[in-house]
Write a protein that holds these residues in place. Sequence first.
Motif, PDB file in Angstrom:
ATOM      1  N   ILE A  45     -93.425  -8.291  10.831  1.00  0.00           N
ATOM      2  CA  ILE A  45     -93.649  -9.667  11.300  1.00  0.00           C
ATOM      3  C   ILE A  45     -95.145  -9.928  11.509  1.00  0.00           C
ATOM      4  O   ILE A  45     -95.914  -9.005  11.719  1.00  0.00           O
ATOM      5  N   TRP A  65     -98.542 -12.273  13.270  1.00  0.00           N
ATOM      6  CA  TRP A  65     -99.106 -12.434  14.615  1.00  0.00           C
ATOM      7  C   TRP A  65     -99.021 -13.848  15.142  1.00  0.00           C
ATOM      8  O   TRP A  65     -99.368 -14.098  16.293  1.00  0.00           O
ATOM      9  N   LYS A 111     -92.074  -3.529  12.658  1.00  0.00           N
ATOM     10  CA  LYS A 111     -93.512  -3.394  12.928  1.00  0.00           C
ATOM     11  C   LYS A 111     -94.125  -4.755  13.230  1.00  0.00           C
ATOM     12  O   LYS A 111     -94.185  -5.623  12.371  1.00  0.00           O
ATOM     13  N   GLU A 125    -100.757  -5.941  14.044  1.00  0.00           N
ATOM     14  CA  GLU A 125    -101.732  -5.264  14.918  1.00  0.00           C
ATOM     15  C   GLU A 125    -102.414  -6.261  15.858  1.00  0.00           C
ATOM     16  O   GLU A 125    -102.870  -5.905  16.939  1.00  0.00           O
ATOM     17  N   GLY A 168    -100.922  -2.656   8.974  1.00  0.00           N
ATOM     18  CA  GLY A 168    -100.013  -2.996   7.878  1.00  0.00           C
ATOM     19  C   GLY A 168    -100.021  -1.966   6.770  1.00  0.00           C
ATOM     20  O   GLY A 168     -98.973  -1.577   6.246  1.00  0.00           O
ATOM     21  N   SER A 195     -98.184 -13.115   4.368  1.00  0.00           N
ATOM     22  CA  SER A 195     -98.867 -13.729   3.230  1.00  0.00           C
ATOM     23  C   SER A 195     -98.174 -13.375   1.913  1.00  0.00           C
ATOM     24  O   SER A 195     -97.510 -12.342   1.816  1.00  0.00           O
ATOM     25  N   ARG A 217    -111.692 -12.254  10.814  1.00  0.00           N
ATOM     26  CA  ARG A 217    -111.391 -12.390   9.386  1.00  0.00           C
ATOM     27  C   ARG A 217    -110.799 -13.771   9.092  1.00  0.00           C
ATOM     28  O   ARG A 217    -111.157 -14.446   8.125  1.00  0.00           O
ATOM     29  N   ARG A 272    -112.288 -16.897   6.901  1.00  0.00           N
ATOM     30  CA  ARG A 272    -111.434 -17.469   5.865  1.00  0.00           C
ATOM     31  C   ARG A 272    -111.351 -18.984   6.012  1.00  0.00           C
ATOM     32  O   ARG A 272    -111.560 -19.733   5.049  1.00  0.00           O
ATOM     33  N   GLU A 302    -103.023 -22.109   1.116  1.00  0.00           N
ATOM     34  CA  GLU A 302    -102.711 -22.135   2.545  1.00  0.00           C
ATOM     35  C   GLU A 302    -103.954 -21.708   3.328  1.00  0.00           C
ATOM     36  O   GLU A 302    -104.465 -20.609   3.135  1.00  0.00           O
TER      37      GLU A 302
HETATM   38  P1  NAP Z   1    -100.304 -10.245   6.197  1.00  0.00           P
HETATM   39  O1  NAP Z   1    -101.276  -9.246   5.724  1.00  0.00           O
HETATM   40  O2  NAP Z   1     -99.284 -10.719   5.237  1.00  0.00           O
HETATM   41  O3  NAP Z   1     -99.610  -9.673   7.512  1.00  0.00           O
HETATM   42  C1  NAP Z   1     -98.250  -9.875   7.869  1.00  0.00           C
HETATM   43  C2  NAP Z   1     -97.641  -8.582   8.344  1.00  0.00           C
HETATM   44  O4  NAP Z   1     -97.626  -7.642   7.258  1.00  0.00           O
HETATM   45  C3  NAP Z   1     -98.435  -7.908   9.461  1.00  0.00           C
HETATM   46  O5  NAP Z   1     -97.549  -7.237  10.335  1.00  0.00           O
HETATM   47  C4  NAP Z   1     -99.273  -6.909   8.692  1.00  0.00           C
HETATM   48  O6  NAP Z   1     -99.720  -5.855   9.490  1.00  0.00           O
HETATM   49  C5  NAP Z   1     -98.270  -6.447   7.658  1.00  0.00           C
HETATM   50  N1  NAP Z   1     -98.865  -5.797   6.483  1.00  0.00           N
HETATM   51  C6  NAP Z   1    -100.133  -5.893   6.009  1.00  0.00           C
HETATM   52  N2  NAP Z   1    -100.276  -5.142   4.901  1.00  0.00           N
HETATM   53  C7  NAP Z   1     -99.087  -4.550   4.667  1.00  0.00           C
HETATM   54  C8  NAP Z   1     -98.592  -3.649   3.665  1.00  0.00           C
HETATM   55  N3  NAP Z   1     -99.366  -3.211   2.680  1.00  0.00           N
HETATM   56  N4  NAP Z   1     -97.300  -3.261   3.726  1.00  0.00           N
HETATM   57  C9  NAP Z   1     -96.490  -3.705   4.710  1.00  0.00           C
HETATM   58  N5  NAP Z   1     -96.903  -4.533   5.688  1.00  0.00           N
HETATM   59  C10 NAP Z   1     -98.188  -4.963   5.670  1.00  0.00           C
HETATM   60  O7  NAP Z   1    -101.045 -11.508   6.765  1.00  0.00           O
HETATM   61  P2  NAP Z   1    -102.449 -11.558   7.529  1.00  0.00           P
HETATM   62  O8  NAP Z   1    -103.482 -10.739   6.813  1.00  0.00           O
HETATM   63  O9  NAP Z   1    -102.222 -11.214   8.943  1.00  0.00           O
HETATM   64  O10 NAP Z   1    -102.783 -13.110   7.337  1.00  0.00           O
HETATM   65  C11 NAP Z   1    -103.306 -13.583   6.083  1.00  0.00           C
HETATM   66  C12 NAP Z   1    -102.683 -14.868   5.650  1.00  0.00           C
HETATM   67  O11 NAP Z   1    -101.263 -14.747   5.549  1.00  0.00           O
HETATM   68  C13 NAP Z   1    -102.852 -16.031   6.617  1.00  0.00           C
HETATM   69  O12 NAP Z   1    -104.088 -16.611   6.508  1.00  0.00           O
HETATM   70  C14 NAP Z   1    -101.721 -16.926   6.198  1.00  0.00           C
HETATM   71  O13 NAP Z   1    -102.055 -17.700   5.092  1.00  0.00           O
HETATM   72  C15 NAP Z   1    -100.619 -15.966   5.819  1.00  0.00           C
HETATM   73  N6  NAP Z   1     -99.647 -15.789   6.914  1.00  0.00           N
HETATM   74  C16 NAP Z   1     -98.463 -16.428   6.837  1.00  0.00           C
HETATM   75  C17 NAP Z   1     -97.546 -16.293   7.864  1.00  0.00           C
HETATM   76  C18 NAP Z   1     -96.227 -16.971   7.824  1.00  0.00           C
HETATM   77  O14 NAP Z   1     -95.697 -17.306   8.880  1.00  0.00           O
HETATM   78  N7  NAP Z   1     -95.620 -17.129   6.676  1.00  0.00           N
HETATM   79  C19 NAP Z   1     -97.843 -15.521   8.974  1.00  0.00           C
HETATM   80  C20 NAP Z   1     -99.066 -14.853   9.017  1.00  0.00           C
HETATM   81  C21 NAP Z   1     -99.953 -14.990   7.972  1.00  0.00           C
HETATM   82  P3  NAP Z   1    -101.183  -5.931  10.170  1.00  0.00           P
HETATM   83  O15 NAP Z   1    -101.485  -7.345  10.479  1.00  0.00           O
HETATM   84  O16 NAP Z   1    -100.995  -5.122  11.392  1.00  0.00           O
HETATM   85  O17 NAP Z   1    -102.154  -5.357   9.208  1.00  0.00           O
END
Ligand code: NAP
Length: 496
Positions: A158, A160, A184, A187, A217, A238, A338, A342, A393
């Motif tokens: 999930i 943040w 998970k 972070e 992640g 994402s 970050r 962005r 987005e």
């Molecule tokens: P993200 O990388 O997709 O993070 C979402 C979740 O996936 C976090 O728990 C993250 O852990 C985990 N994660 C990261 N890399 C992973 C991997 N290789 N394998 C499995 N899990 C992994 O998103 P973000 O970097 O936090 O945010 C970037 C962009 O994503 C935002 O700007 C937004 O556009 C989009 N986003 C969308 C939503 C939504 O509700 N759909 C929510 C958040 C973000 P860690 O964060 O602990 O690394």
Amino acid sequence: MTAVIDPQAALDTELLRDNAHLIGGEWVPAASGETIEVLNPANREVLGRVPRGTAEDVDAAVRAAERALPAWRDLNATARAGLLFRWAELIDEHAAVLDQLESRDVGRPHWGPPPMAGQVRFIAGQADKVQGVSLPTYTPDVVGFTLREPYGVVGAIIPWNAPGPMFVTEVAAAIAAGNTIVIKPAEDAPLAPLALARLAMDAGIPAGVVNVVTGYGSEAGAAIPSHPGIRRVGFTGSPVTGATVMEACARNLIPLHLELGGKSPQVVFPDADLSVAAPAIASGITLNTGQICAAGSRVVVLRSVHQEVVERLAQAMERISVGPWHQPVNMGPLINGRQHERVMGYIEAGRSEGADVVVGGGVPRGAEYGDGFFVSPTLFDNVSPDMTIAREEIFGPVLSVIPVDDEAEAIAVANGVDYGLVASVWTEDVGTAVRMSRALQAGQVGINNALGAGVIGGPFGGYKNSGFGRTMGADSVLEWTQVKTVSMRGATRPGN
Ligand code: NAP
Ligand code: MG
């Protein structure tokens, strides 16, 4: 959004242990012993430390979940529902603490009681209504029916932006179906999930049914879909990470649902009540600092009301107050450095590609903003559909106004992006509302509301690149089950 919280008040640690995540009912550090600092993004206050879990911790959690599975799966469904209802009661009892934890962890001003207990109750009510069907048979000596069974040990990852609600949505539905889970949190905001897991244990949900592994992640997250013991996955985040998770699921041949964000249009027709539409659109894009997957980030407006809509939006955006979580403000900072970079990058792209900045366009000035990741509510006008800010987005408080000539163009523009999560239509005309409801390619369509408000139990999920699978609806528990067809041949006459 008006409460003032004492910023000096000690973080309520009654529900949290420093440097511990939950594996098999035990609060333990990471196998590596390493930790991650948890910060309040409004002032970089250190809220605590959580374990830096890795594949080793995920493996221990999966094994604990495997041990817990047979008893949990076989517990009668009404008893499972009862434990979930008890969990909801405890969530209600601790609502203020949970709210404060999430506010601090996300840096968000108070936004009212979180909807988590209601969501758990809605899901708990489904636990003992998971039904199969009876099947027609070719001959009378056969009885046929379907069973809905849990997958076994499942996983979830999930983000943040709304960690508490995301946690209960995934966990409650998965365990209501009889699965056990390894989840998970991000972070950047793991505290409310850890507190909710503690309350699940206090409610009597047995050890090993809910396991929380904190960490990065790329370490703990990546280990979940690639673990051979995990039978289904839920992911919110994402598109890039979602695709990575899906690849890992593909290698293990397991299903998943993905919720990947959006670029939701707000289509404004000339007959709309602009006194309602403009403030609702402005608060929709600034709530949680625009870090909501459903946020309406594109205003697709018919030219005859273009000027008036921009003026009203500008007024409404200018009224959005910005500040740290403990002030009575409308909007806090972004989650981390970050994300700040962005969002500022997107604002720069909007300018350089020729859109007009009407409101904001930078960071707020003042001592109180010094340490936080603040950005001003920003309104761009005269955005064209091919600009970066109209397609990608941003996940920040940045609103783009795109003027169009007629309904057909409004539909083409609204649907002309890769995403398809939410779409809103502002009109007083029922004919327009009906046509648009059909025409818009989105998992949720709101008529005269910005974020799909007012409905209980609406299934939530995306069209197109916004993902697939649905959560939160009346089928949310069924989504975590698999179907078994049973055909039973017996004798039609005694003695045969
Ligand atoms: P993200 O990388 O997709 O993070 C979402 C979740 O996936 C976090 O728990 C993250 O852990 C985990 N994660 C990261 N890399 C992973 C991997 N290789 N394998 C499995 N899990 C992994 O998103 P973000 O970097 O936090 O945010 C970037 C962009 O994503 C935002 O700007 C937004 O556009 C989009 N986003 C969308 C939503 C939504 O509700 N759909 C929510 C958040 C973000 P860690 O964060 O602990 O690394
Ligand atoms: Mg991250």
